[in-house]
Design an enzyme around this catalytic site. Structure first.
Site, PDB file in Angstrom:
ATOM      1  N   HIS A   2       1.552   7.153   1.572  1.00  0.00           N
ATOM      2  CA  HIS A   2       0.362   8.013   1.577  1.00  0.00           C
ATOM      3  C   HIS A   2       0.160   8.585   2.974  1.00  0.00           C
ATOM      4  O   HIS A   2       0.855   8.209   3.915  1.00  0.00           O
ATOM      5  CB  HIS A   2      -0.881   7.208   1.152  1.00  0.00           C
ATOM      6  CG  HIS A   2      -1.262   6.126   2.143  1.00  0.00           C
ATOM      7  ND1 HIS A   2      -0.625   4.908   2.191  1.00  0.00           N
ATOM      8  CD2 HIS A   2      -2.203   6.099   3.124  1.00  0.00           C
ATOM      9  CE1 HIS A   2      -1.158   4.168   3.162  1.00  0.00           C
ATOM     10  NE2 HIS A   2      -2.115   4.871   3.751  1.00  0.00           N
ATOM     11  N   HIS A  17      -3.281  10.363   5.557  1.00  0.00           N
ATOM     12  CA  HIS A  17      -4.703  10.649   5.683  1.00  0.00           C
ATOM     13  C   HIS A  17      -4.855  12.023   6.315  1.00  0.00           C
ATOM     14  O   HIS A  17      -4.525  12.197   7.482  1.00  0.00           O
ATOM     15  CB  HIS A  17      -5.403   9.588   6.529  1.00  0.00           C
ATOM     16  CG  HIS A  17      -5.123   8.198   6.042  1.00  0.00           C
ATOM     17  ND1 HIS A  17      -5.624   7.726   4.856  1.00  0.00           N
ATOM     18  CD2 HIS A  17      -4.355   7.214   6.544  1.00  0.00           C
ATOM     19  CE1 HIS A  17      -5.197   6.487   4.664  1.00  0.00           C
ATOM     20  NE2 HIS A  17      -4.420   6.151   5.674  1.00  0.00           N
ATOM     21  N   HIS A  68       2.977   7.255   5.609  1.00  0.00           N
ATOM     22  CA  HIS A  68       3.286   5.852   5.889  1.00  0.00           C
ATOM     23  C   HIS A  68       3.075   4.958   4.674  1.00  0.00           C
ATOM     24  O   HIS A  68       2.481   5.372   3.679  1.00  0.00           O
ATOM     25  CB  HIS A  68       2.444   5.338   7.062  1.00  0.00           C
ATOM     26  CG  HIS A  68       0.966   5.492   6.876  1.00  0.00           C
ATOM     27  ND1 HIS A  68       0.295   6.658   7.157  1.00  0.00           N
ATOM     28  CD2 HIS A  68       0.017   4.630   6.429  1.00  0.00           C
ATOM     29  CE1 HIS A  68      -0.990   6.509   6.909  1.00  0.00           C
ATOM     30  NE2 HIS A  68      -1.198   5.283   6.451  1.00  0.00           N
ATOM     31  N   GLU A 102      -4.762   6.412  11.804  1.00  0.00           N
ATOM     32  CA  GLU A 102      -4.956   5.017  11.384  1.00  0.00           C
ATOM     33  C   GLU A 102      -4.494   4.073  12.489  1.00  0.00           C
ATOM     34  O   GLU A 102      -3.373   4.168  12.961  1.00  0.00           O
ATOM     35  CB  GLU A 102      -4.150   4.767  10.104  1.00  0.00           C
ATOM     36  CG  GLU A 102      -4.115   3.314   9.653  1.00  0.00           C
ATOM     37  CD  GLU A 102      -3.404   3.139   8.298  1.00  0.00           C
ATOM     38  OE1 GLU A 102      -3.634   3.968   7.395  1.00  0.00           O
ATOM     39  OE2 GLU A 102      -2.608   2.199   8.164  1.00  0.00           O
ATOM     40  N   ARG A 110       0.911  -1.159   0.000  1.00  0.00           N
ATOM     41  CA  ARG A 110       0.000   0.000   0.000  1.00  0.00           C
ATOM     42  C   ARG A 110       0.931   1.184   0.000  1.00  0.00           C
ATOM     43  O   ARG A 110       1.651   1.418   0.964  1.00  0.00           O
ATOM     44  CB  ARG A 110      -0.896  -0.058   1.241  1.00  0.00           C
ATOM     45  CG  ARG A 110      -1.776   1.159   1.426  1.00  0.00           C
ATOM     46  CD  ARG A 110      -2.890   1.232   0.391  1.00  0.00           C
ATOM     47  NE  ARG A 110      -3.704   2.433   0.612  1.00  0.00           N
ATOM     48  CZ  ARG A 110      -3.454   3.628   0.055  1.00  0.00           C
ATOM     49  NH1 ARG A 110      -2.430   3.787  -0.769  1.00  0.00           N
ATOM     50  NH2 ARG A 110      -4.231   4.651   0.329  1.00  0.00           N
ATOM     51  N   GLU A 148     -13.688   9.766   1.757  1.00  0.00           N
ATOM     52  CA  GLU A 148     -14.121  10.723   0.742  1.00  0.00           C
ATOM     53  C   GLU A 148     -13.092  11.811   0.461  1.00  0.00           C
ATOM     54  O   GLU A 148     -12.896  12.229  -0.651  1.00  0.00           O
ATOM     55  CB  GLU A 148     -15.416  11.402   1.196  1.00  0.00           C
ATOM     56  CG  GLU A 148     -16.589  10.470   1.196  1.00  0.00           C
ATOM     57  CD  GLU A 148     -17.829  11.192   1.690  1.00  0.00           C
ATOM     58  OE1 GLU A 148     -18.322  10.809   2.749  1.00  0.00           O
ATOM     59  OE2 GLU A 148     -18.262  12.140   1.028  1.00  0.00           O
TER      60      GLU A 148
HETATM   61 MN    MN Z   1      -3.066   4.501   5.604  1.00  0.00          MN
END
Ligand code: MN
Ligand code: MN
Length: 392
Positions: A99, A101, A145, A106, A96, A168
């Site tokens: 990125h 948030h 992360h 998280e 993953r 979103e």
């Molecule tokens: Mn994440």
């Protein structure tokens, strides 16, 4: 009115006036914590309680190769405004990508396989950790992360975000940014010719795919700068927080895992017939994921509103802050649930404990019963009851 009464009345009236101003100009919105305590949430304000269940693992989600991310946000489960969740599986060699948030922290629990993460904070510290089943991570809101699958077999983990709207407008991926930033700007930022970026991805990669990571991570360009607080907690490697006839619970909040300032995590095991008894959480919403088994979850929402949902393996449930609820194992084998709260400090008020803490004459009047009846009630907090009632 006496003076103290009058003072209280005036303070209360001022509070109502400011509440009216707030609700008149601003509907409850994402990132606005006021809706949880003051502005009625329209989703939960109807005559009937809305559903609080979503079949997460049965949903399709985002699939790339043999990796997937399935999410439960307010889009899938409108009541879940305070917390969103994701079930993510990574195939060997999948990552993953880097990125962050913008609007959520998280928290994660590893179900299967091994995961490596690197997280970077605004103080310039970075930590790389390897995780096994039963381990937890926490990344504060906005910290950069990545997550990658270790070894030759897939990994599966559940992510919990302290914002039900996070999907979103929450995820910022590095390829998305670099792919859309003007080349001259990239050249100036990194001191490289513009052509160095010609073959970079043009759009968000989301799951990057490459070699299986090395046993030991390679050293970063500036070397290791380890943060003062770790992002990893080995939850199931500890003894349970509480053991009862009927079940047991592991719990981690910021008192044991200091970096986890906004999320508390619980693993709740119930034996067949076992019940996490009637209770509520004064300071947090509750997000539930069934790891195994079949449970019945009840929700009490005041004004006679009461709703029951049956949750099975892979289903998600949601309990709004302050709402009464219970969880019962209705299957014939043990159940296990992952439960997350959007608070760094766990709080519960259990009905059994509340009853035991009130004067007997109060209980007698309240329920129109003889006071002696209440002598037979538990003289303590039950928390988890067994099939045939509270244990000793
Ligand atoms: Mn994440
Ligand atoms: Mn609860």
């Amino acid at each position: 009115m006496s003076d103290p009464q009058r003072r209280e009345f005036l303070v209360a009236a001022a509070g109502i006036a400011s509440l009216a101003t707030l609700s008149g100009t601003q509907p409850a919105a994402a990132g606005d914590p006021s809706f949880m305590n003051n502005v009625p949430d329209p989703v939960a304000a109807g005559k009937e309680l809305p559903t609080f269940k979503f079949a997460l693992e049965k949903s399709e989600g985002k699939v790339i190769g043999n990796s997937f991310g399935k999410e439960a946000t307010v889009t899938q489960l409108p009541i879940s405004k305070g917390i969103a969740g994701v079930s993510m599986k990574l195939e060997p060699g999948a990552m993953r990508e880097l990125h962050w948030h913008a609007t959520a922290a998280e928290w994660a629990f590893v179900l299967e396989g091994r995961v490596r993460t690197t997280v970077f904070d605004p103080a310039g510290y970075a930590e790389t950790n390897d995780f096994e089943p039963g381990d937890v991570w926490y990344f504060p809101r906005g910290h950069g992360h990545m997550l990658e699958c270790l070894d030759n077999k897939p990994c599966h983990f559940i992510l919990i975000f302290d914002n039900g709207y996070f999907s979103e407008f929450g995820t910022f991926s590095i390829t998305d940014w670099v792919g859309h930033a003007p080349k001259p700007l990239l050249a100036k930022t990194f001191g490289l010719p513009e052509s160095a970026f010609d073959s970079f991805p043009k759009d968000e990669v989301y799951f990057a795919r490459g070699k299986i990571p090395p046993t030991e991570p390679s050293v970063p360009l500036e070397g290791w700068k380890l943060p003062p607080e770790t992002h990893r907690y080995r939850l199931l490697a500890q003894p349970p927080h509480g053991t009862f006839q009927g079940g047991r619970e592991w719990r981690v909040d910021s008192t044991r895992f200091p970096i986890s300032k906004t999320v508390t995590g619980v693993i709740l095991d119930l034996d067949p017939g076992g019940v996490r008894t009637l209770h509520w959480h004064p300071n947090a919403n509750e997000w539930q994921y069934v790891i195994d088994g079949d449970v019945s979850v009840t929700l009490f929402g005041s004004h006679g509103r009461f709703r029951t949902e049956q949750l099975s393996k892979g289903d998600v449930g949601y309990i709004p802050q302050g709402y009464g609820h219970s969880i019962e194992n209705i299957g014939n084998r043990p159940s296990r649930m992952l439960i997350g709260f959007n608070t760094g400090v766990y709080q519960t008020i259990d009905l059994s404990n509340w009853i035991a803490a009130n004067p007997l004459d109060v209980l007698a009047t309240n329920f129109s019963q003889p006071p002696e009846l209440f002598e037979k009630f538990p003289h303590r907090d039950v928390f988890i009851a067994a099939k045939d009632g509270p244990g000793k």
